[in-house]
Motif scaffolding. Sequence first.
Motif, mmCIF file in Angstrom:
data_model
loop_
_atom_site.group_PDB
_atom_site.id
_atom_site.type_symbol
_atom_site.label_atom_id
_atom_site.label_comp_id
_atom_site.label_asym_id
_atom_site.label_seq_id
_atom_site.Cartn_x
_atom_site.Cartn_y
_atom_site.Cartn_z
ATOM 1 N N CYS A 79 7.892 0.992 3.611
ATOM 2 C CA CYS A 79 7.570 0.049 3.111
ATOM 3 C C CYS A 79 8.459 -0.806 1.757
ATOM 4 O O CYS A 79 8.558 -2.088 1.431
ATOM 5 N N PRO A 120 0.581 -1.511 -0.124
ATOM 6 C CA PRO A 120 0.348 -0.187 0.230
ATOM 7 C C PRO A 120 1.106 0.836 0.148
ATOM 8 O O PRO A 120 0.316 2.079 -0.646
ATOM 9 N N CYS A 142 3.069 -8.096 6.317
ATOM 10 C CA CYS A 142 2.418 -6.788 5.836
ATOM 11 C C CYS A 142 0.661 -7.452 5.729
ATOM 12 O O CYS A 142 0.483 -8.142 5.353
ATOM 13 N N PRO A 143 0.108 -6.470 6.967
ATOM 14 C CA PRO A 143 -0.580 -6.919 6.921
ATOM 15 C C PRO A 143 -2.032 -6.702 6.236
ATOM 16 O O PRO A 143 -3.461 -7.248 6.408
ATOM 17 N N PHE A 144 -2.142 -5.907 4.944
ATOM 18 C CA PHE A 144 -2.879 -5.226 4.436
ATOM 19 C C PHE A 144 -2.601 -6.079 2.449
ATOM 20 O O PHE A 144 -2.933 -5.379 1.832
ATOM 21 N N CYS A 202 4.760 -3.364 10.059
ATOM 22 C CA CYS A 202 5.866 -4.879 9.867
ATOM 23 C C CYS A 202 6.935 -4.339 10.396
ATOM 24 O O CYS A 202 7.476 -5.852 10.436
ATOM 25 N N PHE A 255 10.423 -2.938 3.415
ATOM 26 C CA PHE A 255 9.788 -4.029 3.795
ATOM 27 C C PHE A 255 9.908 -4.761 2.270
ATOM 28 O O PHE A 255 10.667 -6.090 2.308
ATOM 29 N N THR A 277 2.432 3.226 2.269
ATOM 30 C CA THR A 277 1.691 4.024 3.532
ATOM 31 C C THR A 277 2.517 4.274 4.291
ATOM 32 O O THR A 277 2.645 5.156 5.521
ATOM 33 N N ASN A 278 3.573 3.334 4.394
ATOM 34 C CA ASN A 278 5.179 3.377 5.435
ATOM 35 C C ASN A 278 4.787 3.179 7.374
ATOM 36 O O ASN A 278 5.139 3.971 7.938
ATOM 37 N N CYS A 279 3.808 2.489 7.034
ATOM 38 C CA CYS A 279 2.834 2.069 8.530
ATOM 39 C C CYS A 279 4.279 1.635 9.524
ATOM 40 O O CYS A 279 3.246 1.980 10.996
ATOM 41 N N ARG A 280 4.332 1.480 9.399
ATOM 42 C CA ARG A 280 5.058 -0.153 9.802
ATOM 43 C C ARG A 280 4.602 -0.817 11.218
ATOM 44 O O ARG A 280 5.452 -1.346 12.035
HETATM 45 S S1 SF4 Z 1 3.337 -2.684 7.309
HETATM 46 FE FE1 SF4 Z 1 2.455 -2.810 5.036
HETATM 47 S S2 SF4 Z 1 2.611 -0.646 4.585
HETATM 48 FE FE2 SF4 Z 1 2.795 -0.144 6.258
HETATM 49 S S3 SF4 Z 1 4.834 -0.112 6.134
HETATM 50 FE FE3 SF4 Z 1 5.200 -2.246 6.460
HETATM 51 S S4 SF4 Z 1 4.863 -3.262 3.834
HETATM 52 FE FE4 SF4 Z 1 4.473 -1.184 4.262
#
Ligand code: SF4
Length: 267
Positions: A27, A15, A44-46, A22, A30, A17-20
């Motif tokens: 991203c 996605p 990555c939960p998405f 994971c 990752f 979004t660099n939401c972290r």
């Molecule tokens: S959990 Fe998914 S969306 Fe969020 S930073 Fe990691 S790879 Fe990116």
Amino acid sequence: MEKFKNTMQVFKLLPKTNCRKCNKPTCLAFAAAVFQGQISLGDCPFIDEDTLNTYGGENVKYESRAEQGYLEVMGRLKEKIRQTDLASRAGLLGGTFSNGRLTIKIMGKDFSVDTNGEISTDIHVNHWIAPPVLKYILSGKGLALTETWVPFRELETSKDWARFFEHQCVKLFKKIADSNPSFFEDLIELFNGQPVENHYDADIALIIKPLPLLPILICYNNPEDGLESDLNLFFDTTADKNLPVENIYTLTTGLAKMFEKLAATHG
Ligand code: SF4
């Protein structure tokens, strides 16, 4: 099963979004770690199931990690519930409190939490639903609804989640509505959906209430004259004050998954 040829091929599936969530800073970091085999795409939960199936083999691993993560999150939330005065939260959140239980309505059905954080309810509680409901109880501001509807992307704090919400959540609602002709009748009969008129010229418009102060307006237009059907979700402008935007995303996606499962079960 396909194998990744480079980091960018993994990156394109994310996605961005660099939401972290994971535990990687971005991203891209990752994607590099997945390509190097250090972690799995399912961390990555998405990532949706189809993609996991395509790049394969990690579902089981993902599910056991997801289960573990869920239990940890629920453990932390229950601990906070134990330290919270549920009786005073009940009134603020549109719920009731009696016999040591706070009860709110989720789409017309009772959802109760006792002072130990234990849940009892008639709805099917998937992993996407329970944590946001507990967050609502713990941190919802209890603002009165303005009855002004906006799409998710116009909620003040939705910036990092908007594109993903459209892709994961609205698309899934549309898919269910397109493939299941009784979807809206089911929402009305089984989940207390309230039909409304004169909203955005929609062929079908109804409101569901996943939480007392988090109504969702669903507007659907049937396919017509070679045009595809169209589905949009709208929220009250107070939505991200009454539940953090991340939890709105999770809860709405959880509902979509629950409806999808029901549609598959009931044909
Ligand atoms: S959990 Fe998914 S969306 Fe969020 S930073 Fe990691 S790879 Fe990116």
